[in-house]
Design a protein around this motif. Structure first.
Motif, PDB file in Angstrom:
ATOM      1  N   ASP A 206      -2.198  27.024  46.311  1.00  0.00           N
ATOM      2  CA  ASP A 206      -1.133  27.516  46.429  1.00  0.00           C
ATOM      3  C   ASP A 206      -0.315  27.556  45.313  1.00  0.00           C
ATOM      4  N   HIS A 210       1.108  30.043  42.520  1.00  0.00           N
ATOM      5  CA  HIS A 210       2.601  30.167  42.181  1.00  0.00           C
ATOM      6  C   HIS A 210       2.859  30.188  40.595  1.00  0.00           C
ATOM      7  N   HIS A 274       1.042  37.043  46.980  1.00  0.00           N
ATOM      8  CA  HIS A 274       1.926  36.663  47.905  1.00  0.00           C
ATOM      9  C   HIS A 274       2.107  37.745  49.048  1.00  0.00           C
ATOM     10  N   HIS A 288      -1.816  29.942  54.355  1.00  0.00           N
ATOM     11  CA  HIS A 288      -1.394  30.487  53.193  1.00  0.00           C
ATOM     12  C   HIS A 288      -2.211  30.066  51.942  1.00  0.00           C
ATOM     13  N   ASN A 292      -4.240  32.527  49.614  1.00  0.00           N
ATOM     14  CA  ASN A 292      -4.021  33.092  48.249  1.00  0.00           C
ATOM     15  C   ASN A 292      -5.167  32.693  47.149  1.00  0.00           C
TER      16      ASN A 292
HETATM   17 FE   LIG Z   1       2.957  30.338  48.122  1.00  0.00          FE
END
Ligand SMILES: [Fe+2]
Length: 394
Positions: A206, A210, A274, A288, A292
């Motif tokens: 994750d 980002h 996202h 999550h 991703n």
């Molecule tokens: Fe995230």
């Protein structure tokens, strides 16, 4: 400067970082004038013994506290109301979040409702909530127990909206305003040492997502760009070690600070990964970070014509030797590196294996277009693109 526009940048909150930092929690509560914090957490944190390590410094400082430990993964607006009830009935005056992204996002939303009239629905970014949230908020201390979501330094909270008013069934919606940032992010790597490898990989990917999405996002934000690249450098150097040697406190610390940096960097914007991933947690219960990790290489391929230079920089940050190769080859190497991390971490090979039912793709492709993240994706996306990306990652 790329664009002659007036910009406004927010820096991260105060960050207290270091092994054993949790021991000073009582002093931080006093510094904010807190008399009775509400500790927001979940079952996993409690069972891992982290909650007791959090309350110990409060008890030795003789600070009274209340606990709301019922945050569910992908927290709903209903769970936020439950926490709010605890805050009010216990007469609390400060919020402490101890947990991963779900816990911190729920705590941030609880904090907003302590001084802003419910329903929470009024404060989502897609209905102009940003203008309704003021700085009249109690202090919030965020203590992450995973290294990835970076909610402890971000302006956002992702909440599962159960009202059903904007879409069929539940949908993840965002609150995002600088006032939604924590007052203090307390990063203690010792709290993350017990994280199992699967969770280390998911949350770590994750953070990688980002950094990658922020670096190539279309907003003009050179500060965030620099931070994103440095975050990716630290993540690339430490993610394998943290996965394989979970008790390496130094690697855990590097992951924790880099995940905070990557989250700060997405003030620049995120991207299609996202917007797609947010649908998968409500639709197929896919964590999550896993969503991703599966989607990232496919979105990078889709974005490639619009992001070659950015991805080439990312390859270098991730530790790939790019000397003497073309930007296009370096960008391809960045995508290959993400795939290689996924393989090493035994990330499911596709969304189907991870639990998505193929016949749901048209519905979630439509919902992905309601998510604001893709608006900063380097390549503009249509509903058909969202559909194709889900298929490619299936
Ligand atoms: Fe995230």
């Amino acid at each position: 400067m790329a664009e002659q526009i007036i910009v406004n940048y927010f820096l991260p909150p105060s960050i207290q970082f270091g092994a054993g930092a949790i021991k000073q929690l009582g002093e931080h509560v006093c510094a904010f004038g807190g008399k009775k914090p509400l500790i927001v957490t979940d079952e996993g944190v409690t069972n891992a013994g982290i909650l007791s390590r959090t309350v110990a410094p409060l008890e030795s400082a003789q600070i009274d506290y209340a606990i709301f430990d019922a945050v569910q993964p992908n927290p709903t607006d209903l769970s936020v109301l439950e926490g709010l009830k605890g805050y009010r009935t216990e007469g609390c005056d400060l919020v402490i979040a101890v947990g991963g992204g779900s816990v911190m996002d729920a705590a941030k939303a609880i904090r907003i409702l302590t001084t802003h009239e419910p329903p929470l629905e009024n404060y989502y970014v897609d209905v102009g909530g940003i203008d309704r949230i003021t700085n009249n908020l109690p202090a919030l201390i965020c203590i992450p127990t995973t290294a990835g979501t970076g909610s402890e330094v971000s302006q956002g909270s992702i909440i599962t909206d159960t009202s059903g008013r904007t879409t069929e069934g539940h949908r993840k919606r965002a609150i995002s305003t600088p006032y939604n940032m924590a007052s203090l992010a307390l990063l203690d790597p010792e709290l993350t040492v017990g994280m199992p490898p699967g969770l280390t990989a998911a949350t770590g990917m994750d953070a990688v997502t980002h950094g990658v999405e922020a670096y190539v996002a279309t907003r003009y934000h050179p500060i965030a760009e620099g931070v994103a690249l440095q975050a990716l450098k630290i993540l690339g150097k430490n993610i394998r070690q943290a996965y394989h040697q979970g008790n390496d406190v130094e690697a855990r610390g590097e992951m924790l600070i880099a995940s905070a940096m990557a989250a700060f960097s997405f003030q620049k914007g995120l991207g299609a990964v996202h917007s797609l991933a947010h649908q998968l947690s409500t639709e197929a219960n896919i964590p999550h970070g896993i969503a991703n990790a599966i989607l990232l290489p496919e979105v990078m391929i889709f974005n490639l014509p619009h992001a070659v230079d950015g991805y080439a920089d990312i390859a270098g940050a991730l530790g790939i030797d790019t000397s003497g190769i073309s930007k296009a080859d370096a960008a391809d190497a960045a995508i290959a590196e993400i795939r290689s991390l996924n393989e090493e971490f035994s990330i499911p090979t596709g969304l189907g294996v991870a639990g998505l039912k193929r016949e749901r793709i048209p519905k979630i492709a439509k919902d992905a277009m309601l998510d604001h993240c893709y608006k900063f994706n380097p390549r503009p996306c249509t509903k058909a693109d969202m559909h194709n990306l889900f298929e490619a990652a299936f």
